[in-house]
Design an enzyme around this catalytic site. Structure first.
Site, short mmCIF file in Angstrom:
data_model
loop_
_atom_site.label_atom_id
_atom_site.label_comp_id
_atom_site.label_asym_id
_atom_site.label_seq_id
_atom_site.Cartn_x
_atom_site.Cartn_y
_atom_site.Cartn_z
N LYS A 1 9.61 21.23 19.69
CA LYS A 1 10.42 20.14 19.28
C LYS A 1 11.62 19.65 20.02
CE LYS A 1 13.12 23.61 16.58
NZ LYS A 1 13.51 23.81 15.29
N TYR B 1 40.71 7.04 29.65
CA TYR B 1 41.20 6.47 28.39
C TYR B 1 41.98 7.31 27.84
CZ TYR B 1 37.12 3.31 28.72
OH TYR B 1 36.21 2.32 29.02
#
Length: 361
Positions: free
Chosen positions: A34, A257
């Site tokens: 999965k 940033y």
């Protein structure tokens, strides 16, 4: 060609399957693929293992159908079962096995009339309290399921641990006891097929949980479900990119940033083509290491969407184009998980499609 790469070593995957086969020779292996095989590439892993495992485990019908589309005929188990709006006929048409965890699913199966049958795994809630029948309702629900004409007999039994990675807790032992209690309560033993409760943590740490079928997930890919790596397993993934520039950087200057980091000294900074757009966490802790030319250097400043800055040191000789490993050989993902507080499961499965999968060996 993508510069951010998820490199998968096929030999490592085969080594790990061989480990499970040799150490648990009488157990069926349901390989969990999965979430794009924990970002290792579901289709590629399924093709590699289709004749080496007894089944695959997925979370969604769409994942199962993708495997069938490429010709995988190995049994496929829907670990979350079918959903309210799923067409149950698809399960029969594509020979998909399903977990049964709720009364409404049994009602739905009783409402259909088909000549072909569905293989079902009855899920007992032994303590996870997420999916499955509580112990006080489980026997009557199991008997109802056994009366469904569309359900193939015998019916397999399944459960899931909540704390198998916590080796000092009593919870896992209690869950095994509840599982045993339920098995004993079924009078007609011929109705019972394979029993399975052990995923990666149970396989590696709880021998009493092995039963008939084991379900390796993260361990299949060589990553430990515990805090420390497992030496017998080989990590298959190397998550990497490369330097795109090297810059001189002065003491006291900030970078990135928010200007959250300023250099305490003159140094060289490397800019790496990697960011949260590739799945590397924006919230990663400062000084988390990466591996460049065999040495560990720290991430500095804030991770941005497409770039990450690392402190190479003033004497660094690294050049644009040099490989940067974020985890893999020499830098286990378990270590990054410990450093950051983000589990190895999440680090692996959050990778985006921009980071392209490349198989080696």
């Amino acid at each position: 060609m993508s510069i951010a790469v998820v490199e998968i070593d096929r030999k490592a995957i085969l080594h790990n399957i061989d480990y499970f086969r040799k150490n648990f020779p009488d157990k069926e292996i349901v390989a969990i693929v999965k979430a794009n095989a924990y970002s290792h590439g579901m289709l590629g892993i399924a093709e590699l293992l289709c004749d080496k495992v007894d089944g695959f485990g997925v979370a969604r019908v769409s994942e199962a159908l993708a495997l069938r589309k490429i010709g995988i005929i190995t049994p496929i188990l829907l670990l979350e079962g079918f959903f309210p709006h799923d067409d149950i006929g698809i399960l029969i048409d594509f020979n998909l096995q399903t977990v049964i965890h709720s009364q409404w699913q049994i009602d739905a199966l009783n409402d259909i009339a088909m000549e072909k049958q569905i293989t079902a795994w009855f899920k007992l809630d032994t303590g996870m309290h997420r999916l499955g029948f509580n112990i006080d309702e489980a026997l009557s629900a199991f008997n109802r399921l056994a009366c469904c004409p569309v359900v193939r007999k015998p019916i397999h039994l399944i459960s899931h641990f909540s704390s198998a990675d916590e080796l000092t807790l009593e919870q896992t032992a209690k869950q095994i006891q509840l599982f045993e209690q339920f098995i004993a309560s079924i009078e007609e033993k011929t109705l019972i097929g394979n029993c399975s409760i052990a995923a990666s943590g149970g396989i590696l740490a709880w021998p009493l949980s092995h039963y008939d079928a084991i379900r390796p997930g993260i361990a299949l890919y060589g990553v430990s479900p515990f805090k420390q790596p497992i030496s017998e397993l080989k990590p298959a993934m190397t998550f990497k990119s490369e330097l795109i520039t090297v810059r001189q950087h002065k003491k006291g200057e900030a970078v990135g940033y928010g200007q959250i980091w300023s250099s305490p000294k003159d140094t060289k900074l490397g800019v790496v083509a990697m960011g949260y757009g590739d799945g590397y966490p924006r919230s990663i802790a400062e000084n988390t290491p990466v591996l460049i030319n065999g040495r560990r250097v720290p991430i500095v400043g804030r991770v941005s969407m497409d770039m990450i800055v690392v402190d190479l040191g003033n004497d660094g000789q690294d050049q644009p184009g040099d490989e940067v490993i974020f985890w893999g050989k020499g830098l286990p993902v378990e270590e990054i998980a410990t450093h950051t507080g983000i589990s190895a499961y999440e680090l692996l499965t959050r990778l985006t499609t921009r980071a392209k999968i490349h198989y080696i060996n």
